[in-house]
Design an enzyme around this catalytic site. Sequence first.
Site, PDB file in Angstrom:
ATOM      1  N   SER A  64       0.589  -1.005   0.089  1.00 20.15           N
ATOM      2  CA  SER A  64      -0.157   0.382   0.443  1.00 20.15           C
ATOM      3  C   SER A  64       0.619   1.123  -0.387  1.00 20.15           C
ATOM      4  O   SER A  64       0.503   2.491  -0.571  1.00 20.15           O
ATOM      5  CB  SER A  64      -1.541   0.144   0.774  1.00 20.15           C
ATOM      6  OG  SER A  64      -2.006  -1.097   0.826  1.00 20.15           O
ATOM      7  N   LYS A 112      -9.204  -6.256  10.161  1.00 16.62           N
ATOM      8  CA  LYS A 112     -10.115  -6.026   9.410  1.00 16.62           C
ATOM      9  C   LYS A 112     -11.284  -6.090  10.535  1.00 16.62           C
ATOM     10  O   LYS A 112     -12.358  -5.315  10.334  1.00 16.62           O
ATOM     11  CB  LYS A 112      -9.909  -6.537   8.303  1.00 16.62           C
ATOM     12  CG  LYS A 112      -9.375  -5.927   7.230  1.00 16.62           C
ATOM     13  CD  LYS A 112      -9.606  -6.608   5.728  1.00 16.62           C
ATOM     14  CE  LYS A 112      -9.025  -5.827   4.817  1.00 16.62           C
ATOM     15  NZ  LYS A 112      -9.078  -6.530   3.210  1.00 16.62           N
TER      16      LYS A 112
END
Length: 280
Positions: A30, A80
């Site tokens: 990322s 998450k």
Amino acid sequence: MSLSPTPMPPVTGATRLVGMVGDPIRQAKSPENFNPLFARRRIDAVMVPFEVASARFEADMPALLRLANLDGIVVTMPFKTRIMPMLDRVDEAARQVGAVNAARRRMDGTWEGGIFDGVGLVGAVRSLGLQPAGLRVGLIGAGGAGSAIAFALAGQGVRSLSVADQDAGRAADLAGRVAATGASAASVSALDLAQLDLLVNASPVGMREGDPAPVELFGLRADLAVVDIVTRPATALLKAAERAGCRHAGGTAMVAAQTAAIVDFLGLAPGESHSLSQQD
């Protein structure tokens, strides 16, 4: 003639932080996607990877969220779901999926989370010149990414969604949750490619060199579009799609769309700051 990359601006005391949180974090790509996009948009922010030990996540993550110059978090495995109770609110898509992969600090200092795997997939489909509405879709994989993709496609008005997974119970659970929103969704033991307009692989099959295609390829034809979210450039499924003349996209198309959507969500404009603290 190739274009030269946008030069990275200097990091100063005014630079805003966006964290990439996971355990482990070394494999995360990322920062390589977000930081050039910040530079192209002239946003004075930098993404920094934070490896938060899984055993200490509930103790350490709230302290990280209190950093005054931290305006956003991108979340990867295994956090998450675990980050959700720490946020002040999550959007409807995240509630449906039961997971968050990005969070932003709002102007009042509270934190809001969202899920963007599905947004990225829709962007990849549109990059092929297609709109999801009205398509008959086959989805391989009912895990976290597959769940986000399923709800996103349902929200775009697909004609039907067939879900296949090695864990039949997981596929049935996802299809049932999507169907509860009013969409046409069902779990299947095997996908019939002849009855589909769009095939999506949201399973990990293809991540390793030598992996086979995640589905029997009988019925693969030129008017079937294929998206494989695995970020390797030439999976067995993508190679077969190319040979068959299918419109196809790999994981990089989804990542590009997802990255842009998350940057929009973070709301960092050139020269803007979400910090409530006073400057020195």
